[in-house]
Motif scaffolding. Sequence first.
Motif, PDB file in Angstrom:
ATOM      1  N   ALA A   1       0.836  -1.205   0.000  1.00 54.60           N
ATOM      2  CA  ALA A   1       0.000   0.000   0.000  1.00 54.60           C
ATOM      3  C   ALA A   1       0.865   1.247   0.000  1.00 54.60           C
ATOM      4  CB  ALA A   1      -0.931  -0.014   1.216  1.00 54.60           C
ATOM      5  N   ASP A   2       1.955   1.211   0.753  1.00 54.91           N
ATOM      6  CA  ASP A   2       2.822   2.388   0.859  1.00 54.91           C
ATOM      7  C   ASP A   2       3.529   2.671  -0.461  1.00 54.91           C
ATOM      8  OD1 ASP A   2       3.750   4.504   2.460  1.00 54.91           O
ATOM      9  OD2 ASP A   2       5.686   3.493   2.700  1.00 54.91           O
ATOM     10  N   VAL A   3       3.947   1.612  -1.184  1.00 55.25           N
ATOM     11  CA  VAL A   3       4.606   1.808  -2.476  1.00 55.25           C
ATOM     12  C   VAL A   3       3.695   2.560  -3.430  1.00 55.25           C
ATOM     13  CG1 VAL A   3       5.427   0.626  -4.559  1.00 55.25           C
ATOM     14  CG2 VAL A   3       6.184  -0.155  -2.312  1.00 55.25           C
ATOM     15  N   PHE A   4       2.458   2.100  -3.545  1.00 55.69           N
ATOM     16  CA  PHE A   4       1.554   2.680  -4.537  1.00 55.69           C
ATOM     17  C   PHE A   4       0.876   3.958  -4.047  1.00 55.69           C
ATOM     18  CE2 PHE A   4       2.138  -1.698  -5.755  1.00 55.69           C
ATOM     19  CZ  PHE A   4       2.318  -1.608  -7.126  1.00 55.69           C
ATOM     20  N   SER A   5       0.863   4.151  -2.735  1.00 55.09           N
ATOM     21  CA  SER A   5       0.268   5.370  -2.189  1.00 55.09           C
ATOM     22  C   SER A   5       1.265   6.517  -2.117  1.00 55.09           C
ATOM     23  CB  SER A   5      -0.274   5.113  -0.777  1.00 55.09           C
ATOM     24  OG  SER A   5      -1.336   4.203  -0.802  1.00 55.09           O
ATOM     25  N   ASN A   6       2.531   6.196  -1.771  1.00 56.31           N
ATOM     26  CA  ASN A   6       3.475   7.258  -1.431  1.00 56.31           C
ATOM     27  C   ASN A   6       4.843   7.155  -2.080  1.00 56.31           C
ATOM     28  OD1 ASN A   6       1.714   8.510   0.669  1.00 56.31           O
ATOM     29  ND2 ASN A   6       2.042   6.547   1.715  1.00 56.31           N
ATOM     30  N   GLN A   7       5.337   5.931  -2.297  1.00 53.41           N
ATOM     31  CA  GLN A   7       6.742   5.786  -2.662  1.00 53.41           C
ATOM     32  C   GLN A   7       7.029   5.885  -4.159  1.00 53.41           C
ATOM     33  OE1 GLN A   7       8.386   2.225  -0.963  1.00 53.41           O
ATOM     34  NE2 GLN A   7       7.666   2.694   1.107  1.00 53.41           N
ATOM     35  N   ALA A   8       6.033   5.666  -5.023  1.00 50.80           N
ATOM     36  CA  ALA A   8       6.248   5.658  -6.469  1.00 50.80           C
ATOM     37  C   ALA A   8       5.761   6.959  -7.092  1.00 50.80           C
ATOM     38  CB  ALA A   8       5.534   4.481  -7.106  1.00 50.80           C
ATOM     39  N   ARG A   9       6.620   7.571  -7.868  1.00 50.73           N
ATOM     40  CA  ARG A   9       6.264   8.813  -8.561  1.00 50.73           C
ATOM     41  C   ARG A   9       5.140   8.568  -9.569  1.00 50.73           C
ATOM     42  NH1 ARG A   9       9.506  13.099  -8.871  1.00 50.73           N
ATOM     43  NH2 ARG A   9      11.295  11.786  -8.292  1.00 50.73           N
ATOM     44  N   VAL A  10       5.248   7.480 -10.302  1.00 47.09           N
ATOM     45  CA  VAL A  10       4.262   7.097 -11.315  1.00 47.09           C
ATOM     46  C   VAL A  10       3.887   5.638 -11.088  1.00 47.09           C
ATOM     47  CG1 VAL A  10       3.937   6.628 -13.790  1.00 47.09           C
ATOM     48  CG2 VAL A  10       5.015   8.762 -13.054  1.00 47.09           C
ATOM     49  N   VAL A  11       2.624   5.309 -11.278  1.00 41.53           N
ATOM     50  CA  VAL A  11       2.143   3.933 -11.181  1.00 41.53           C
ATOM     51  C   VAL A  11       1.624   3.506 -12.546  1.00 41.53           C
ATOM     52  CG1 VAL A  11       0.392   2.415 -10.197  1.00 41.53           C
ATOM     53  CG2 VAL A  11       1.554   4.086  -8.739  1.00 41.53           C
ATOM     54  N   VAL A  12       2.085   2.349 -13.015  1.00 37.31           N
ATOM     55  CA  VAL A  12       1.622   1.789 -14.289  1.00 37.31           C
ATOM     56  C   VAL A  12       0.840   0.519 -13.994  1.00 37.31           C
ATOM     57  CG1 VAL A  12       2.316   0.768 -16.490  1.00 37.31           C
ATOM     58  CG2 VAL A  12       3.548   2.761 -15.586  1.00 37.31           C
ATOM     59  N   VAL A  13      -0.389   0.464 -14.481  1.00 34.88           N
ATOM     60  CA  VAL A  13      -1.244  -0.702 -14.277  1.00 34.88           C
ATOM     61  C   VAL A  13      -1.374  -1.452 -15.596  1.00 34.88           C
ATOM     62  CG1 VAL A  13      -3.523  -1.526 -13.611  1.00 34.88           C
ATOM     63  CG2 VAL A  13      -2.538   0.474 -12.461  1.00 34.88           C
ATOM     64  N   LEU A  14      -0.901  -2.706 -15.621  1.00 38.15           N
ATOM     65  CA  LEU A  14      -1.134  -3.582 -16.761  1.00 38.15           C
ATOM     66  C   LEU A  14      -2.502  -4.224 -16.529  1.00 38.15           C
ATOM     67  CD1 LEU A  14       2.405  -5.214 -17.047  1.00 38.15           C
ATOM     68  CD2 LEU A  14       1.570  -3.079 -18.051  1.00 38.15           C
ATOM     69  N   TYR A  15      -3.496  -3.643 -17.160  1.00 37.55           N
ATOM     70  CA  TYR A  15      -4.877  -3.902 -16.743  1.00 37.55           C
ATOM     71  C   TYR A  15      -5.559  -5.009 -17.535  1.00 37.55           C
ATOM     72  CZ  TYR A  15      -9.759  -3.149 -15.574  1.00 37.55           C
ATOM     73  OH  TYR A  15     -11.048  -3.334 -15.161  1.00 37.55           O
ATOM     74  N   ARG A  16      -6.121  -5.927 -16.790  1.00 39.07           N
ATOM     75  CA  ARG A  16      -7.098  -6.885 -17.295  1.00 39.07           C
ATOM     76  C   ARG A  16      -8.321  -6.811 -16.391  1.00 39.07           C
ATOM     77  NH1 ARG A  16      -4.777 -10.335 -21.052  1.00 39.07           N
ATOM     78  NH2 ARG A  16      -2.494 -10.460 -20.995  1.00 39.07           N
ATOM     79  N   GLN A  17      -9.428  -7.380 -16.849  1.00 42.24           N
ATOM     80  CA  GLN A  17     -10.667  -7.250 -16.082  1.00 42.24           C
ATOM     81  C   GLN A  17     -10.573  -7.902 -14.705  1.00 42.24           C
ATOM     82  OE1 GLN A  17     -13.539  -8.471 -19.317  1.00 42.24           O
ATOM     83  NE2 GLN A  17     -14.565  -6.609 -18.633  1.00 42.24           N
ATOM     84  N   ASP A  18      -9.673  -8.884 -14.549  1.00 42.86           N
ATOM     85  CA  ASP A  18      -9.506  -9.526 -13.242  1.00 42.86           C
ATOM     86  C   ASP A  18      -8.612  -8.720 -12.304  1.00 42.86           C
ATOM     87  OD1 ASP A  18     -11.103 -11.612 -13.971  1.00 42.86           O
ATOM     88  OD2 ASP A  18      -9.454 -12.911 -14.596  1.00 42.86           O
ATOM     89  N   TRP A  19      -7.968  -7.674 -12.822  1.00 45.33           N
ATOM     90  CA  TRP A  19      -7.118  -6.846 -11.963  1.00 45.33           C
ATOM     91  C   TRP A  19      -7.993  -6.180 -10.889  1.00 45.33           C
ATOM     92  CZ3 TRP A  19      -6.990  -1.652 -10.684  1.00 45.33           C
ATOM     93  CH2 TRP A  19      -5.825  -1.203 -10.039  1.00 45.33           C
ATOM     94  N   GLY A  20      -7.510  -6.167  -9.668  1.00 46.91           N
ATOM     95  CA  GLY A  20      -8.278  -5.624  -8.556  1.00 46.91           C
ATOM     96  C   GLY A  20      -9.084  -6.681  -7.830  1.00 46.91           C
ATOM     97  N   GLN A  21      -9.074  -7.927  -8.350  1.00 45.82           N
ATOM     98  CA  GLN A  21      -9.841  -8.995  -7.718  1.00 45.82           C
ATOM     99  C   GLN A  21      -8.954 -10.021  -7.024  1.00 45.82           C
ATOM    100  OE1 GLN A  21     -12.797 -10.642 -10.398  1.00 45.82           O
ATOM    101  NE2 GLN A  21     -13.053  -8.684 -11.429  1.00 45.82           N
ATOM    102  N   THR A  22      -7.648  -9.980  -7.286  1.00 42.90           N
ATOM    103  CA  THR A  22      -6.723 -10.845  -6.556  1.00 42.90           C
ATOM    104  C   THR A  22      -6.284 -10.127  -5.279  1.00 42.90           C
ATOM    105  OG1 THR A  22      -4.757  -9.988  -7.675  1.00 42.90           O
ATOM    106  CG2 THR A  22      -5.916 -11.837  -8.723  1.00 42.90           C
TER     107      THR A  22
END
Length: 309
Positions: free
Chosen positions: A53-74
């Motif tokens: 949570a900290d990496v994606f909330s605070n530590q990374a300048r940019v976040v890249v999501v390789l998105y599929r419909q199942d992303w967010g469900q694991t």
Amino acid sequence: MRDFKYDVAFSFLGQDEGLAQRLADIINEQYSVFLYNQKQKDLAGKDGEQEFADVFSNQARVVVVLYRQDWGQTTWTRIEETAIRGRAYDHGYDFVLFIPLDDLKKVPVWLPKNRLWCDLQRFGEESAAAIIISRINDQCGEPRPSSPVEEAKKFENDLRFKVELERWRSSSEGVQQVIKAVESLYEDLESQIKLIASEHPTIKFQIDKGRQRDLVVYYPPVSMTFDLNITYGNSLKDVALSVICWKGPIVRSQPAMYFHEPEQISEERFVPQLGRDKVIRWQNSNRLFNQQTIAEYSLKKLMNKIREH
């Protein structure tokens, strides 16, 4: 100016780890990258949920999501999604870039409609990496100078790929791959022509398939021919896709007699190139095209020539 531990962090499903790694390898030459598989030792013994949570909330300048419909469900992508949405609530969505990988090219319904996303199929991995780097720079990231050891690694990779490319250019497998790429291009052209006809019934392009890996698209008074000329079965030397516009109809599927010889209007040659992602693209004097963009480019050029004549 805010300080970040990482310039970019990737969020992805397990099946896309290879793609994430290839993109990271390009970007990592000058920017710091977070990939879970590379940071397992750093995260060992820590509260994984909090660390992610900290990496994606605070530590990374940019976040890249390789998105599929199942992303967010694991388990882990759900944690990453929550962190991304929480950060966006406070700071907006400029820090995040979505790369949809499903055929439908969908992005999450909660992503604002005015947010751009990167079409990987259209632009390829190297262009996608360039877009990510541009987003990092937009967010005030600065490239770091590479060390001699890092330059040596890049040099070694370049030499290895050069050998691989030469082997591909002198193989029957390379020839067959180019032939299949042209067949796929013709299928894409036909699909786009059918789509044009369904949306604009008065515009009806005629398609004539030849017998030697050639194709003609005609709309009075201009024809566009596509010819792949291959001399050898195990070499791509001098191989190119020739795209020519003619004034008048061209017939390829059967012997034809012309009352007036067709007049050549323009010609372009597209040379097949193999990318590091093993995907064929087409190089002309000004630009590199993939299967979809060369079809779009050619049809738009044909319509422009029809207007002129």
